[in-house]
Enzyme design. Structure first.
Site, short mmCIF file in Angstrom:
data_model
loop_
_atom_site.label_atom_id
_atom_site.label_comp_id
_atom_site.label_asym_id
_atom_site.label_seq_id
_atom_site.Cartn_x
_atom_site.Cartn_y
_atom_site.Cartn_z
N VAL A 166 0.83 -1.21 0.00
CA VAL A 166 0.00 0.00 0.00
C VAL A 166 0.86 1.26 0.00
O VAL A 166 0.68 2.16 -0.83
CB VAL A 166 -0.94 -0.01 1.23
CG1 VAL A 166 -1.69 1.31 1.35
CG2 VAL A 166 -1.93 -1.16 1.14
N THR B 22 -5.06 -0.52 7.55
CA THR B 22 -6.40 -0.94 7.97
C THR B 22 -6.38 -1.15 9.48
O THR B 22 -5.84 -2.13 9.97
CB THR B 22 -6.82 -2.22 7.25
OG1 THR B 22 -6.69 -1.97 5.86
CG2 THR B 22 -8.25 -2.58 7.55
N GLU C 110 -7.64 2.32 1.67
CA GLU C 110 -7.29 1.97 0.29
C GLU C 110 -8.11 0.77 -0.14
O GLU C 110 -8.49 -0.05 0.69
CB GLU C 110 -5.78 1.71 0.15
CG GLU C 110 -5.20 0.70 1.13
CD GLU C 110 -5.52 -0.74 0.80
OE1 GLU C 110 -5.75 -1.01 -0.38
OE2 GLU C 110 -5.54 -1.58 1.73
N PHE D 199 -16.30 -10.73 -8.71
CA PHE D 199 -16.19 -11.42 -7.42
C PHE D 199 -17.24 -12.51 -7.24
O PHE D 199 -17.74 -12.76 -6.16
CB PHE D 199 -16.19 -10.42 -6.25
CG PHE D 199 -14.83 -9.82 -6.06
CD1 PHE D 199 -14.30 -8.96 -7.01
CD2 PHE D 199 -14.03 -10.18 -4.99
CE1 PHE D 199 -13.03 -8.45 -6.90
CE2 PHE D 199 -12.74 -9.68 -4.87
CZ PHE D 199 -12.25 -8.81 -5.82
N LEU D 200 -17.56 -13.15 -8.37
CA LEU D 200 -18.45 -14.30 -8.31
C LEU D 200 -17.75 -15.50 -8.93
O LEU D 200 -18.39 -16.38 -9.49
CB LEU D 200 -19.74 -14.01 -9.09
CG LEU D 200 -20.82 -13.20 -8.37
CD1 LEU D 200 -22.05 -13.06 -9.24
CD2 LEU D 200 -21.19 -13.82 -7.02
N GLY E 27 -7.87 -15.68 -0.17
CA GLY E 27 -6.76 -15.64 0.76
C GLY E 27 -6.26 -14.21 0.74
O GLY E 27 -7.01 -13.30 0.39
N CYS F 104 -5.99 -9.28 3.33
CA CYS F 104 -7.10 -8.41 3.76
C CYS F 104 -8.36 -9.14 4.19
O CYS F 104 -8.85 -8.93 5.29
CB CYS F 104 -7.46 -7.45 2.64
SG CYS F 104 -6.24 -6.15 2.45
N ARG G 14 0.55 -14.33 1.93
CA ARG G 14 -0.19 -14.25 3.19
C ARG G 14 -1.55 -14.94 3.04
O ARG G 14 -2.26 -14.74 2.08
CB ARG G 14 -0.36 -12.78 3.59
CG ARG G 14 0.94 -12.21 4.14
CD ARG G 14 0.83 -10.74 4.43
NE ARG G 14 0.79 -9.93 3.21
CZ ARG G 14 0.69 -8.61 3.22
NH1 ARG G 14 0.59 -7.96 4.34
NH2 ARG G 14 0.67 -7.95 2.07
C1 UDX Z 1 -8.69 -7.05 -1.52
C2 UDX Z 1 -9.75 -6.04 -1.96
O1 UDX Z 1 -10.23 -6.37 -3.26
C3 UDX Z 1 -9.19 -4.64 -1.93
O2 UDX Z 1 -10.18 -3.70 -2.27
C4 UDX Z 1 -8.65 -4.36 -0.54
O3 UDX Z 1 -8.12 -3.09 -0.44
C5 UDX Z 1 -7.61 -5.39 -0.15
O4 UDX Z 1 -8.18 -6.70 -0.26
P1 UDX Z 1 -6.64 -8.31 -2.65
O5 UDX Z 1 -6.65 -9.14 -1.41
O6 UDX Z 1 -5.35 -7.73 -3.12
O7 UDX Z 1 -7.65 -7.08 -2.49
O8 UDX Z 1 -7.19 -9.22 -3.86
P2 UDX Z 1 -8.60 -9.54 -4.50
O9 UDX Z 1 -8.50 -9.37 -5.96
O10 UDX Z 1 -9.70 -8.84 -3.82
O11 UDX Z 1 -8.71 -11.12 -4.23
C6 UDX Z 1 -8.79 -11.63 -2.89
C7 UDX Z 1 -8.95 -13.12 -2.93
O12 UDX Z 1 -10.24 -13.50 -3.40
C8 UDX Z 1 -7.96 -13.86 -3.83
O13 UDX Z 1 -7.49 -15.00 -3.13
C9 UDX Z 1 -8.78 -14.28 -5.04
O14 UDX Z 1 -8.29 -15.45 -5.61
C10 UDX Z 1 -10.14 -14.50 -4.39
N1 UDX Z 1 -11.27 -14.33 -5.32
C11 UDX Z 1 -11.51 -13.11 -5.88
C12 UDX Z 1 -12.11 -15.40 -5.58
O15 UDX Z 1 -11.91 -16.50 -5.07
N2 UDX Z 1 -13.17 -15.20 -6.42
C13 UDX Z 1 -13.45 -14.02 -6.99
O16 UDX Z 1 -14.45 -13.92 -7.72
C14 UDX Z 1 -12.58 -12.94 -6.72
#
Ligand code: UDX
Length: 452
Positions: free
Chosen positions: A11, A120, A156, A272-273, A280, A283, A350
């Protein structure tokens, strides 16, 4: 605008590099000397697409130091972006935030400084940071600070792997402060982004049709809660589709079609579906746990968020159960994991599902071989004792394997030479944990492909 950033993790560094690109004078501070020395030489310590390139472009306005006293005095904005790693009990460790706030207080100088919480932190931390800054100021100077600073929260929303894009072209900017003066300063800081008035770097063109970016200017507590609520909602969206995926499997429905079919409803949205092994990263796990913990302090239960967590972490065990169902016995088997990073385009490990799955497989007596195009070196360094054999190529990982598990959907895995992989394996089984591979292609290579 003179800006100091404390913490050069994903970040802090991304924010610093972007703000310098936008024309601000930025000094990034980190206590890790090695990292700062590397950055001074222009070396980027993390893998993040285009960060190295933007660092090059921004270098005339970027400085790196280990000393707060070289960054904080006279800064109009000080951004605290240090880590808040999870403690053993699940709550965030706020020691780095405390140290940063104290360093800010001890070095405050000048007319007015906005101290921004970007890490955060638990809801209510804005006031706590304010108190720490005041105390440190008083301890250094023997008098209370005049009205020379205000604390703001500026969460963020950047995703690793597309951190620069998300910073330069955000869906919104959220700023929480109890003083209008602070909001005005932060508006000026983010003006080029809010008004999209900057010239985009050639490698990160502005998305077509992007106009002004909405600014949510609110109070401290609301900004802090927005961050948690956004992450919890995204996390539960993923867990929801994973729960539906289990039923889809039972009734013989295709979860990718189901996700598309519901996602095209504008009220739901397609993003996100993506069903699979689940989330993982640094966050979602930490923030959902913290949200539940905060609610508990107010005698509130958060059953929806708790269920999202439960469903998510069950997915990892389901991978093991699937392998068991297919192979009957795991003891003595060899399982190849394709992908270690928690998501593609990052080297971040992580809360990475791959490591958890590896642990469970090793516990059951399986041999685990793993590959990742980017995170391999980090995994070797940080997790040498998990019993995983780290392999330099996917082919090498698949040698004599009884199953390949696609854990992280790195683009390269789709175009692997699957014939060669099939020849190298002992049992021709692929578990596609992300619904990502080209099934027809795999079947053509003689591989049986199953999903989660
Ligand atoms: C997330 C948030 O999106 C971001 O806004 C916040 O600031 C920090 O946390 P990040 O953890 O970097 O970001 O990645 P992200 O793209 O959100 O994916 C998180 C996890 O969800 C990944 O392990 C990804 O594989 C999983 N995921 C994402 C799914 O399993 N399915 C999806 O449809 C989307």
């Amino acid at each position: 605008m003179k800006t100091a950033i404390l913490g050069t993790g994903y970040v802090g560094l991304t924010t610093g590099v972007c703000l310098a690109y936008l024309g601000h004078e930025v000094t990034c501070v980190d206590t890790e000397e090695e990292k700062i020395l590397g950055l001074q030489r222009g070396e980027c310590p993390i893998y993040e697409p285009w960060l190295q390139e933007l660092l090059e472009l921004s270098r005339p306005r970027l400085r790196f130091t280990t000393r707060c006293e070289e960054a904080v005095p006279g800064a109009a904005v000080v951004i605290i972006a240090v880590g808040t790693p999870p403690r053993a009990d699940g709550g965030p460790d706020l020691n780095y935030v405390r140290q940063a706030a104290e360093a800010v207080g001890a070095n405050l100088e000048g007319e007015f400084t906005v101290v921004v919480n970007k890490s955060t932190v638990p809801i209510g931390s804005g006031n706590w940071v304010g108190a720490l800054v005041r105390e440190a100021y008083a301890a250094r100077r023997g008098r209370k600070p005049p009205n020379c600073f205000a604390v703001a929260s500026n969460p963020e929303f950047l995703r690793e792997g597309s951190a620069l894009y998300d910073t330069l072209y955000p869906d919104r900017v959220v700023v929480g402060a109890d003083e209008t003066r602070a909001l005005e300063v932060l508006y000026s800081l983010y003006r080029p982004i809010l008004e999209q008035s900057f010239t985009p770097p050639t490698f990160l063109p502005r998305p077509e049709g992007l106009g002004a970016v909405p600014l949510i200017a609110t109070d401290l507590a609301s900004a802090e809660l927005i961050k948690y609520a956004a992450n919890a909602f995204l996390a539960l969206k993923i867990s929801f589709i994973n729960e539906i995926a289990q039923l889809a499997e039972k009734v013989g429905a295709d979860i990718t079609q189901v996700a598309k079919g519901i996602g095209l409803d504008a009220r739901i949205g397609t993003r996100f579906l993506q069903a699979g092994i689940g989330w993982g990263g640094s966050c979602f796990g930490k923030d959902t746990a913290a949200l539940i913990a905060t609610a508990r302090e107010y005698n509130l239960a958060m059953p929806i968020v708790a269920a999202a967590r439960e469903v998510n972490y069950r997915q990892r065990e389901r991978v093991v159960e699937k392998l068991l169902a297919e192979l009957k016995i795991l003891k003595g088997r060899t399982i190849a994991l394709f992908g270690l990073a928690f998501k593609p385009n990052t080297d971040d490990l992580r809360d990475a599902p791959a490591l958890d799955i590896a642990r469970r497989l090793v516990e059951r007596g399986a041999a685990v071989r793993a590959h990742d195009p980017v995170a391999l070196a980090r995994a070797r360094r940080e997790f040498p004792d998990l019993g995983i054999v780290y392999c330099d190529t996917a082919q090498e990982a698949a040698a004599e394997a009884d199953a390949v598990v696609l854990v992280t959907e790195w683009r390269d895995y789709r175009s692997l030479d699957w014939d060669e992989i099939a020849r190298a394996m002992r049992t021709p089984l692929v578990l596609d944990g992300r619904h990502f591979l080209d099934r027809a292609r795999l079947e053509q290579a003689g591989l049986r492909c199953v999903g989660v």
